[in-house]
Motif scaffolding. Structure first.
Motif, PDB file in Angstrom:
ATOM      1  N   VAL A 194      18.912 -42.540 -15.003  1.00  0.00           N
ATOM      2  CA  VAL A 194      19.130 -41.790 -16.086  1.00  0.00           C
ATOM      3  C   VAL A 194      19.481 -40.142 -16.102  1.00  0.00           C
ATOM      4  O   VAL A 194      19.258 -39.176 -16.786  1.00  0.00           O
ATOM      5  N   SER A 195      19.435 -40.198 -14.592  1.00  0.00           N
ATOM      6  CA  SER A 195      19.406 -38.702 -14.457  1.00  0.00           C
ATOM      7  C   SER A 195      20.074 -39.163 -12.084  1.00  0.00           C
ATOM      8  O   SER A 195      20.357 -40.215 -11.819  1.00  0.00           O
ATOM      9  N   ARG A 196      20.382 -37.537 -11.980  1.00  0.00           N
ATOM     10  CA  ARG A 196      21.420 -37.553 -10.770  1.00  0.00           C
ATOM     11  C   ARG A 196      20.787 -36.216 -10.498  1.00  0.00           C
ATOM     12  O   ARG A 196      20.498 -35.442 -11.037  1.00  0.00           O
ATOM     13  N   GLY A 197      20.394 -35.997  -8.861  1.00  0.00           N
ATOM     14  CA  GLY A 197      19.606 -35.322  -8.102  1.00  0.00           C
ATOM     15  C   GLY A 197      18.757 -35.034  -8.065  1.00  0.00           C
ATOM     16  O   GLY A 197      17.756 -36.116  -8.706  1.00  0.00           O
ATOM     17  N   CYS A 198      18.275 -34.700  -7.003  1.00  0.00           N
ATOM     18  CA  CYS A 198      17.366 -34.885  -6.240  1.00  0.00           C
ATOM     19  C   CYS A 198      16.598 -33.470  -5.493  1.00  0.00           C
ATOM     20  O   CYS A 198      17.308 -33.279  -3.944  1.00  0.00           O
ATOM     21  N   PRO A 199      15.958 -32.391  -5.981  1.00  0.00           N
ATOM     22  CA  PRO A 199      16.016 -31.218  -5.445  1.00  0.00           C
ATOM     23  C   PRO A 199      14.607 -30.906  -4.440  1.00  0.00           C
ATOM     24  O   PRO A 199      15.036 -29.805  -3.726  1.00  0.00           O
ATOM     25  N   ARG A 200      14.107 -32.403  -4.184  1.00  0.00           N
ATOM     26  CA  ARG A 200      13.160 -32.379  -2.809  1.00  0.00           C
ATOM     27  C   ARG A 200      14.082 -32.518  -1.491  1.00  0.00           C
ATOM     28  O   ARG A 200      13.177 -32.629  -0.709  1.00  0.00           O
ATOM     29  N   SER A 201      15.589 -33.078  -1.886  1.00  0.00           N
ATOM     30  CA  SER A 201      16.099 -33.069  -0.285  1.00  0.00           C
ATOM     31  C   SER A 201      16.370 -32.102  -0.058  1.00  0.00           C
ATOM     32  O   SER A 201      17.561 -32.489   0.798  1.00  0.00           O
ATOM     33  N   PHE A 214      23.139 -38.460  -1.871  1.00  0.00           N
ATOM     34  CA  PHE A 214      24.716 -38.723  -2.933  1.00  0.00           C
ATOM     35  C   PHE A 214      24.925 -37.900  -3.369  1.00  0.00           C
ATOM     36  O   PHE A 214      25.671 -36.948  -4.013  1.00  0.00           O
ATOM     37  N   PHE A 215      23.360 -37.395  -3.946  1.00  0.00           N
ATOM     38  CA  PHE A 215      24.026 -37.075  -5.579  1.00  0.00           C
ATOM     39  C   PHE A 215      23.873 -35.455  -5.973  1.00  0.00           C
ATOM     40  O   PHE A 215      23.347 -34.938  -6.634  1.00  0.00           O
ATOM     41  N   GLY A 216      23.665 -35.106  -4.351  1.00  0.00           N
ATOM     42  CA  GLY A 216      23.161 -33.707  -4.860  1.00  0.00           C
ATOM     43  C   GLY A 216      21.631 -33.448  -4.994  1.00  0.00           C
ATOM     44  O   GLY A 216      20.860 -34.205  -4.753  1.00  0.00           O
ATOM     45  N   HIS A 217      21.784 -31.612  -4.674  1.00  0.00           N
ATOM     46  CA  HIS A 217      19.683 -31.395  -5.299  1.00  0.00           C
ATOM     47  C   HIS A 217      19.548 -31.175  -6.327  1.00  0.00           C
ATOM     48  O   HIS A 217      18.404 -31.384  -7.014  1.00  0.00           O
ATOM     49  N   ALA A 229      33.274 -31.523  -7.769  1.00  0.00           N
ATOM     50  CA  ALA A 229      31.729 -31.027  -8.325  1.00  0.00           C
ATOM     51  C   ALA A 229      31.512 -32.365  -9.265  1.00  0.00           C
ATOM     52  O   ALA A 229      31.484 -33.306  -9.794  1.00  0.00           O
ATOM     53  N   PHE A 230      29.605 -32.658  -8.744  1.00  0.00           N
ATOM     54  CA  PHE A 230      28.916 -33.199  -9.361  1.00  0.00           C
ATOM     55  C   PHE A 230      28.918 -33.370 -10.948  1.00  0.00           C
ATOM     56  O   PHE A 230      29.299 -32.193 -11.724  1.00  0.00           O
ATOM     57  N   ASN A 282      13.896 -39.501  -8.600  1.00  0.00           N
ATOM     58  CA  ASN A 282      12.017 -39.424  -8.874  1.00  0.00           C
ATOM     59  C   ASN A 282      12.273 -39.403  -9.635  1.00  0.00           C
ATOM     60  O   ASN A 282      13.078 -37.594 -10.774  1.00  0.00           O
ATOM     61  N   LEU A 283      11.948 -40.182 -11.004  1.00  0.00           N
ATOM     62  CA  LEU A 283      11.933 -40.319 -12.286  1.00  0.00           C
ATOM     63  C   LEU A 283      10.774 -39.284 -12.340  1.00  0.00           C
ATOM     64  O   LEU A 283      10.753 -38.279 -13.528  1.00  0.00           O
ATOM     65  N   THR A 284       9.734 -38.771 -12.301  1.00  0.00           N
ATOM     66  CA  THR A 284       8.470 -38.838 -12.255  1.00  0.00           C
ATOM     67  C   THR A 284       8.937 -36.506 -11.887  1.00  0.00           C
ATOM     68  O   THR A 284       8.121 -35.974 -11.827  1.00  0.00           O
ATOM     69  N   LEU A 285       9.987 -36.227 -11.793  1.00  0.00           N
ATOM     70  CA  LEU A 285      10.459 -34.938 -11.191  1.00  0.00           C
ATOM     71  C   LEU A 285      11.624 -34.576 -12.565  1.00  0.00           C
ATOM     72  O   LEU A 285      11.501 -33.262 -12.495  1.00  0.00           O
ATOM     73  N   LEU A 286      11.625 -35.577 -13.406  1.00  0.00           N
ATOM     74  CA  LEU A 286      12.431 -35.526 -14.745  1.00  0.00           C
ATOM     75  C   LEU A 286      11.464 -33.980 -14.875  1.00  0.00           C
ATOM     76  O   LEU A 286       9.896 -33.950 -15.492  1.00  0.00           O
ATOM     77  N   PRO A 287      12.297 -33.104 -16.159  1.00  0.00           N
ATOM     78  CA  PRO A 287      11.511 -32.058 -16.959  1.00  0.00           C
ATOM     79  C   PRO A 287      10.735 -33.163 -17.911  1.00  0.00           C
ATOM     80  O   PRO A 287      11.128 -34.247 -18.327  1.00  0.00           O
TER      81      PRO A 287
END
Length: 425
Positions: free
Chosen positions: A190-197, A206-209, A157-158, A240-245
């Motif tokens: 500082v994060s993993r994942g990209c919801p836009r991918s 590689f790191f999921g959405h 699991a991620f 995408n750093l600017t997609l973090l909360p």
């Protein structure tokens, strides 16, 4: 157990927007090393990108070799794996990283490894080593692992970066000057994942959405560790750093300001606004990298970017107005590219004076774009080998290995050369 972790040589022709070759600290390998050290294993890391070498003495003492690899490291893996087998046939070889994660079945047919770790491996790697000591010689089925086919593919699991900071002295950082006033910088995630991918046709995510943020206390430790070795600037490697909360972004900007660091990050043209950009500039942001890819709306739509040329132009203008230098990645060869869009891209870069890094389309196994390109790939092994020095090979040959446009190879290659030259100024 005695474990040797190896980062194969990395072949890159398209240097950073500054025109300088970039080599970054192999954070993924360091996280794996930290997990194994915490579990009581003896760990040695070898970074072939930093011109370290794999000596016979090191190999013969190892019980397990752990390797990582991206698509442009396939040729390096082809060389190093037989070398390790010859020097120490008793040791098991574990392969992880983006390449085998994107196409495990394909890579298992081409490389001689024992176990593939699919996805993020730091949570399961220690358990895996415990299992490899079983008398049967095959790993047992343990939690968070599932075996697929004879290569024993593991799909953990991620997981979040919840490990302690890599011990001081385990790795020597590669300090690089990357388009930020010549300052010595290091990379940090500082994060993993990209919801836009989810809709991206060319990205082997590689790191999921789902976005998962690293604890701020750990970020604080890492920033302190880098400044202690002389780092004066940081490049955030998050997708995408600017997609973090927004709350987490504000906390991060406060934190990096305390260390008096300048920094760069990756973003999307539809994920910035004047207020956010001004806050980033106040916190020390000097450059913001955007994946523009193309100045053809049709090509952008095919790529699943979810952006338009108008959004690109607006985001670049906003970034410059905030006092941050925009940097652009272009992906030449997407379906839908036209002569007019290539000309527009060149003129935009020339007039706006943004940093630019062009790339020639290299489809990643496991992506929709790769499936579209398959008819142009007669030999999968030869294709993956050619991914090392991908751009230079095609410039030398004067033709593209893969062309999914209606344009002649010569035009795309000439556009690459022109954008490359503009990126050096």
């Amino acid at each position: 157990m005695k474990v040797v972790l190896i980062n194969p040589g990395l072949s890159i022709d398209s240097d950073d927007a500054s025109g300088q070759e970039t080599r970054f600290f192999p954070e993924g390998l360091a996280v794996i090393a930290a997990a194994l050290l915490r579990a009581g294993h003896a760990v040695q890391t070898i970074d072939l990108c930093a011109e370290q070498t794999v000596t016979p003495a090191i190999c013969q003492e190892a019980e397990v070799f752990g390797l990582t690899g991206m698509i442009n490291q396939f040729a390096g893996l082809e060389v190093i794996i037989p070398h390790l087998r010859k020097l120490n046939p008793r040791a098991r070889i574990l392969l992880g990283g983006p390449l085998v994660t994107c196409a495990p079945e394909l890579i298992s047919q081409l490389l001689d490894f024992d176990v593939a770790v699919i996805g993020e491996g730091e949570r399961v790697v220690a358990k895996l080593l415990e299992d490899t000591t079983a008398e049967s010689g095959k790993p047992r089925l343990v939690s968070d692992m599932a075996y697929l086919s004879e290569k024993e593919f593991l799909r953990p699991a991620f997981e979040l970066f919840d490990l302690p900071w890599y011990v001081s002295g385990l790795h020597r950082p590669h300090l690089q000057a990357v388009g930020m006033s010549g300052k010595m910088i290091n990379n940090l995630m500082v994060s993993r994942g990209c919801p836009r991918s989810r809709n991206c046709a060319f990205c082997g995510q590689f790191f999921g959405h789902a976005i998962r943020c690293k604890p701020l206390a750990l970020v604080n430790q890492e920033l302190g560790a880098w400044t202690n070795v002389g780092t004066s600037a940081v490049r955030f490697q998050d997708d995408n750093l600017t997609l973090l909360p927004l709350e987490r972004q504000e906390q991060l900007y406060d934190l990096v300001s305390r260390f008096n660091l300048t920094w760069a990050a990756h973003s999307r043209v539809d994920a910035v606004n004047p207020q956010l950009l001004q806050r980033m500039q106040q916190a020390g942001c000097k450059a913001l990298y955007f994946g523009l890819e193309s100045f053809s709306d049709q090509a952008l739509q095919f790529a699943g970017k979810g952006i338009s040329v108008a959004k690109i132009q607006n985001a670049i203008a906003l970034t410059q107005a905030a006092g941050i230098r925009p940097a652009a990645f272009f992906l030449l060869g997407l379906p839908g590219e036209t002569r007019e869009s290539l000309h527009t891209a060149i003129q935009f870069v020339r007039n706006s004076r943004i940093l630019v890094s062009p790339y020639i389309l290299c489809p990643i196994p496991g992506t929709p774009l790769f499936e579209l390109a398959r008819p142009q790939i007669p030999s999968m092994r030869d294709f993956l080998r050619s991914c090392a020095h991908w751009e230079n090979r095609q410039l030398t040959e004067g033709k593209l290995r893969i062309n999914l446009t209606d344009l002649p190879d010569e035009l795309l290659l000439e556009t690459y050369r022109e954008l490359k030259e503009l990126g050096r100024h």
